[in-house]
Design an enzyme around this catalytic site. Structure first.
Site, short mmCIF file in Angstrom:
data_model
loop_
_atom_site.label_atom_id
_atom_site.label_comp_id
_atom_site.label_asym_id
_atom_site.label_seq_id
_atom_site.Cartn_x
_atom_site.Cartn_y
_atom_site.Cartn_z
N LYS A 252 0.99 -1.30 0.01
CA LYS A 252 0.02 -0.12 -0.01
C LYS A 252 1.07 1.32 -0.12
O LYS A 252 0.60 2.38 -0.84
CB LYS A 252 -0.95 0.11 1.37
CG LYS A 252 -1.89 -1.23 1.31
CD LYS A 252 -2.87 -0.92 2.52
CE LYS A 252 -2.16 -1.33 3.76
NZ LYS A 252 -1.53 -2.54 4.16
N ARG B 226 11.55 -5.49 5.11
CA ARG B 226 11.39 -4.12 4.72
C ARG B 226 12.31 -3.40 5.44
O ARG B 226 12.69 -3.63 6.60
CB ARG B 226 10.04 -3.78 4.91
CG ARG B 226 9.80 -2.26 4.70
CD ARG B 226 8.26 -1.78 4.89
NE ARG B 226 7.64 -2.38 6.19
CZ ARG B 226 6.34 -2.21 6.28
NH1 ARG B 226 5.55 -1.95 5.33
NH2 ARG B 226 5.82 -2.86 7.49
N ARG C 159 10.80 -1.14 11.61
CA ARG C 159 9.48 -0.67 12.32
C ARG C 159 9.50 -1.43 13.47
O ARG C 159 10.13 -2.57 13.65
CB ARG C 159 8.48 -0.67 11.67
CG ARG C 159 8.06 0.52 10.50
CD ARG C 159 6.96 0.41 9.75
NE ARG C 159 5.78 -0.09 10.03
CZ ARG C 159 4.94 -0.32 9.31
NH1 ARG C 159 4.56 0.27 8.17
NH2 ARG C 159 3.88 -1.07 9.50
P1 AP5 Z 1 4.79 -1.68 1.79
O1 AP5 Z 1 4.60 -0.97 0.48
O2 AP5 Z 1 5.47 -0.88 3.06
O3 AP5 Z 1 3.28 -2.47 2.19
P2 AP5 Z 1 2.38 -1.77 3.08
O4 AP5 Z 1 0.95 -2.61 2.51
O5 AP5 Z 1 2.22 -0.33 3.05
O6 AP5 Z 1 2.50 -2.38 4.49
P3 AP5 Z 1 2.37 -1.83 6.06
O7 AP5 Z 1 3.22 -2.93 6.98
O8 AP5 Z 1 2.92 -0.40 6.11
O9 AP5 Z 1 0.94 -2.02 6.26
P4 AP5 Z 1 0.18 -2.16 7.47
O10 AP5 Z 1 -1.32 -1.87 7.07
O11 AP5 Z 1 0.55 -3.16 8.46
O12 AP5 Z 1 0.86 -1.02 8.32
P5 AP5 Z 1 0.19 0.66 8.87
O13 AP5 Z 1 1.53 1.41 8.67
O14 AP5 Z 1 -0.86 0.93 7.65
O15 AP5 Z 1 5.53 -2.87 1.30
C1 AP5 Z 1 6.16 -3.92 2.25
C2 AP5 Z 1 7.40 -4.35 1.68
O16 AP5 Z 1 7.33 -5.03 0.37
C3 AP5 Z 1 8.42 -3.32 1.30
O17 AP5 Z 1 9.87 -3.69 1.83
C4 AP5 Z 1 8.32 -3.02 -0.13
O18 AP5 Z 1 9.62 -2.50 -0.62
C5 AP5 Z 1 8.02 -4.38 -0.60
N1 AP5 Z 1 7.15 -4.37 -1.71
C6 AP5 Z 1 5.97 -3.53 -1.89
N2 AP5 Z 1 5.40 -3.86 -2.88
C7 AP5 Z 1 6.23 -4.76 -3.53
C8 AP5 Z 1 6.02 -5.39 -5.06
N3 AP5 Z 1 5.15 -5.07 -5.85
N4 AP5 Z 1 7.01 -6.18 -5.13
C9 AP5 Z 1 8.07 -6.41 -4.40
N5 AP5 Z 1 8.22 -5.96 -3.37
C10 AP5 Z 1 7.48 -4.96 -2.71
O19 AP5 Z 1 -0.27 0.41 10.22
C11 AP5 Z 1 0.77 0.03 11.20
C12 AP5 Z 1 -0.30 -0.09 12.55
O20 AP5 Z 1 -0.99 1.15 12.83
C13 AP5 Z 1 -1.32 -1.23 12.47
O21 AP5 Z 1 -1.03 -2.24 12.84
C14 AP5 Z 1 -2.34 -0.51 13.70
O22 AP5 Z 1 -1.82 -0.81 14.97
C15 AP5 Z 1 -2.31 1.13 13.35
N6 AP5 Z 1 -3.03 1.37 12.31
C16 AP5 Z 1 -3.12 2.02 11.07
N7 AP5 Z 1 -3.95 2.53 10.53
C17 AP5 Z 1 -5.19 2.16 11.40
C18 AP5 Z 1 -6.61 2.24 11.08
N8 AP5 Z 1 -6.92 2.63 10.21
N9 AP5 Z 1 -7.25 1.62 12.09
C19 AP5 Z 1 -6.71 0.90 13.30
N10 AP5 Z 1 -5.52 1.05 13.42
C20 AP5 Z 1 -4.69 1.53 12.55
#
Ligand code: AP5
Length: 215
Positions: A13, A127, A162
């Site tokens: 994402k 990552r 992270r």
């Molecule tokens: P990356 O692009 O970083 O993936 P992502 O989907 O953004 O993963 P996140 O871990 O950031 O998502 P998340 O939903 O767990 O965390 P968030 O920060 O939202 O890619 C991942 C890796 O893969 C990278 O190394 C990249 O280089 C590689 N990659 C990507 N695409 C690729 C491809 N096509 N090919 C090869 N490699 C690739 O949330 C964190 C925490 O915050 C949650 O656990 C929760 O506690 C809280 N939180 C956030 N939002 C909410 C909400 N709306 N409600 C409640 N709690 C929330």
């Protein structure tokens, strides 16, 4: 242009959102990034959120909706935005609908990034993220390594893992995704702006989304 990006942790994402931001000149609204910044700054929100986040659990909906309401009011959202990691529960999706309706706003696309679970697991442990809060570039030691190990290509800051990238927290994040967030796919499937794309090769995923948006 207003876009919702759905997908499991590690689906890409953040990576795809940053590519869309460059293409369309809109802003990325990552609730995860906003929360991590709040934790770092030690704000009230940050204090409340950190325990949930480090355990891999979701932060309560009321906190998230407060963040979103405040964020979409900012002038830089006028041209549009991409929600990355929001909504994450059915109540958040329902609250978003009400919020947008009250502001006369509509969503142009709801995109689900599809990736098999084994790929997601490997990505999350490999990552690396730029530690500079104004940059937050995303790398992967296998698939998208920086030119110089441990250093961000864009701003020269240190790359870090992270706090929620421990094996234990990753397991909880995935379980939480299946329980609370995956049901959103059924919730949005009947919406005419919904579509799913394979998220295995970032450039191909991006090209497919741009083609589907037709803009
Ligand atoms: P990356 O692009 O970083 O993936 P992502 O989907 O953004 O993963 P996140 O871990 O950031 O998502 P998340 O939903 O767990 O965390 P968030 O920060 O939202 O890619 C991942 C890796 O893969 C990278 O190394 C990249 O280089 C590689 N990659 C990507 N695409 C690729 C491809 N096509 N090919 C090869 N490699 C690739 O949330 C964190 C925490 O915050 C949650 O656990 C929760 O506690 C809280 N939180 C956030 N939002 C909410 C909400 N709306 N409600 C409640 N709690 C929330």
């Amino acid at each position: 242009m207003r876009i919702i990006l759905l997908g499991a942790p590690g689906a890409g994402k953040g990576t795809i959102a940053k590519m869309l931001v460059e293409k369309y000149g809109i802003v990325q609204i990552s609730t995860g990034d906003i929360l991590r910044q709040a934790v770092k700054e030690g704000t009230e929100t940050g204090k409340k959120a950190s325990e949930y986040m480090n355990a891999g659990k979701l932060v309560p909906d009321e906190i998230i909706m407060g963040i979103i309401e405040e964020r979409i009011e900012k002038p830089d959202c006028a041209k549009g935005f991409i929600f990355d990691g929001f909504p994450r529960t059915i109540p958040q999706a329902e609250a978003l609908e009400k919020l947008l309706a009250a502001k006369d706003m509509t969503i142009d696309a709801i995109v689900n990034l599809e990736v098999p679970e084994d790929v997601v697991l490997k990505r999350l442990t490999s990552r690396r993220t730029c530690s500079n809060p104004d940059c937050q570039a995303i790398y992967n030691i296998y698939t998208m390594p920086p030119e110089k190990e441990g250093i961000c290509d864009k701003c020269g800051s240190k790359l870090v893992q992270r706090d929620d990238e421990t094996e234990e927290a990753i397991k909880v994040r995935l379980a939480t995704y299946y329980e609370k967030t995956q049901p959103l796919i059924d919730y949005y499937k009947s919406n005419k702006t919904y579509f799913a794309v394979s998220s295995l090769i970032a450039q191909e995923t991006f090209d497919e989304i741009v083609k589907r948006l037709g803009k």
